[in-house]
Design an enzyme around this catalytic site. Structure first.
Site, PDB file in Angstrom:
ATOM      1  N   LYS A  84       0.858  -1.196   0.000  1.00 28.18           N
ATOM      2  CA  LYS A  84       0.000   0.000   0.000  1.00 28.18           C
ATOM      3  C   LYS A  84       0.880   1.227   0.000  1.00 28.18           C
ATOM      4  O   LYS A  84       2.009   1.191   0.500  1.00 28.18           O
ATOM      5  CB  LYS A  84      -0.882   0.022   1.254  1.00 28.18           C
TER       6      LYS A  84
HETATM    7  N1  GLU Z   1      -7.295   0.181  -3.317  1.00 27.28           N
HETATM    8  C1  GLU Z   1      -8.060  -0.993  -3.622  1.00 27.28           C
HETATM    9  C2  GLU Z   1      -8.125  -1.916  -2.414  1.00 27.28           C
HETATM   10  O1  GLU Z   1      -8.001  -1.478  -1.299  1.00 27.28           O
HETATM   11  C3  GLU Z   1      -7.581  -1.689  -4.888  1.00 27.28           C
HETATM   12  C4  GLU Z   1      -6.175  -2.166  -4.877  1.00 27.28           C
HETATM   13  C5  GLU Z   1      -5.703  -2.686  -6.238  1.00 27.28           C
HETATM   14  O2  GLU Z   1      -6.481  -2.719  -7.176  1.00 27.28           O
HETATM   15  O3  GLU Z   1      -4.537  -3.056  -6.289  1.00 27.28           O
HETATM   16  O4  GLU Z   1      -8.388  -3.076  -2.530  1.00 27.28           O
END
Ligand code: GLU
Length: 430
Positions: free
Chosen positions: A121
């Protein structure tokens, strides 16, 4: 020979052990699943810290000629099952601890739906609403360059999250591509369609909330037709979920976003609410009655969808919730003590790591399409998405029934078995 006790104290003291903090919440969830891991338990401590965390300064020149400095992060929690995967958020409250917890939840999520990824993240501590478009672009490019050494199509693939979108992904893709000397569409997902993006990606997270929620409702005998729904957060996740549940005959009776809380006992005209929703939020839409934010949790409803930020559903709020079903559109919205309250009260909760996994699942489809340079129809995307989520949910439900545990602990059991098996099979090296 008995060995001397080993000091395993972590230097990662930025991570709060408070049980209701994001990292404390994650650790509490790990503790709950540990008894169900059998011999794989010996590996579990590896998931109680991130693999690596990068903190960067992001200086930009503002439109007025001054410089501003923002702190940025990219945390890779686990790379055991594949490259890191997870979004990037721009928010004034972003912290290293929050991003670390979010990266761990991505590890669990990708494993729960069996995507060949680890978890990562990113975030920048900034209020993007205070930046011009040019400032936002400079911030995004500088941040991408700063984390450029640890991201890549085969190492770690960012995506949109809170306050980031397809345009931000286009700038990230361009910056990485220019810096490395080759156009690399697979370095991020959630891109615009004509830059290697995938059909269905924008709505995928909200669609996943609907698909898993519909199945949970069916299994508990809750009729969606006329069901009353309260939604916290009306961004990409909450708004799409509202649309799909309304199409299925449900009544969206309360919506809360950063601008305020609206209530409509007869159910909102969701199309009008969507049309009125802009950067300033829903409060000024003139639709429904404005109620105090805290009253949102007292609204009479059958389904509650927290689709905003972490830590929203405290134990105290969980006691007031009238819903029979909670669908976690957000990441980490429920603290462990609230999980217990909901369970005692017989409220079923579909956890974030499966409920909102639709987004990363279509991100995976996008990445696969980028590598094969062959693009699927929206129908193909949605059929495959629904199938993956339904298979994952079925497996989790069976696990929950077998051990008489919550869907959350069951999801962690399924996910941790996959992740820790990868560790067991790969072994420790060097
Ligand atoms: N931000 C989204 C999540 O929390 C998508 C992450 C992604 O597509 O890699 O799952």
């Amino acid at each position: 020979m008995t060995s001397a006790p080993v000091d395993t104290k972590s230097e990662l003291s930025y991570m709060s052990p408070r049980p209701d903090s994001p990292w404390g919440t994650y650790l509490g969830q790990v503790d709950r699943v540990t008894p169900y891991l059998g011999p794989l338990q010996r590996w579990v401590d590896i998931l109680k810290r991130p693999k690596q965390a990068l903190v960067v300064n992001v200086p930009i020149e503002l439109d007025n000629g001054r410089f501003a400095h923002f702190e940025g992060y990219r945390v890779q929690h686990s790379l055991a099952r594949g490259p890191g995967k997870g979004g990037v958020r721009f928010h004034p409250d972003v912290t290293l601890e929050e991003v670390t917890a979010l990266s761990a939840w991505m590890t669990v999520k990708t494993a729960a739906v069996n995507l060949p990824y680890g978890g990562a993240k990113g975030g920048v501590r900034v209020d993007p609403r205070k930046l011009s478009r040019g400032e936002l672009e400079r911030l995004t490019r500088r941040y991408t360059s700063a984390i450029g050494k640890i991201i890549g199509p085969h190492t770690d693939i960012p995506a949109p999250d809170v306050n980031t979108n397809a345009q931000v992904m286009a700038w990230m893709m361009d910056t990485y591509s220019i810096n490395t000397g080759a156009t690399a569409t697979g370095v991020v997902t959630g891109k615009p369609i004509h830059l290697g993006g995938s059909l269905g990606r924008v709505k995928a997270t909200g669609r996943g909330v609907f698909v898993t929620g519909r199945e949970a409702a069916r299994r508990m005998g809750l009729d969606l037709n006329g069901a009353r729904i309260a939604i916290q957060g009306f961004g990409n996740v909450g708004s799409v979920a509202a649309e799909l549940f309304a199409d299925a005959g449900a009544k969206v009776v309360a919506v809360q976003d950063h601008s305020g809380t609206l209530y409509n006992d007869g159910g909102f005209d969701v199309a009008r609410l969507l049309a009125a929703n802009g950067p300033d939020g829903i409060a000024g839409s003139g639709l429904g009655e404005s109620i105090p934010d805290e009253s949102f949790w007292d609204v009479r409803c059958d389904i509650l969808i927290p689709a905003a930020l972490e830590g929203q559903l405290s134990a105290e709020r969980a006691r007031r919730v009238s819903a029979r079903l909670v669908l976690e559109g957000a990441n980490g919205p429920t603290v462990p003590a609230a999980d217990d309250v909901l369970a005692e009260r017989g409220v079923l909760l579909v956890p974030d790591v499966i409920c909102n996994a639709g987004g990363v699942t279509v991100s995976y489809f996008e990445w696969v399409q980028d590598f094969s340079s062959f693009f699927w129809t929206e129908d193909e995307i949605n059929v495959r998405l629904d199938k993956i989520l339904m298979q994952a949910l079925t497996r989790i439900w069976e696990t929950a029934d077998r051990h008489r545990i919550s869907l959350r602990t069951a999801t962690y059991a399924v996910a941790f078995e996959r992740i820790l098996m990868a560790h067991e099979e790969r072994g420790l090296y060097p």
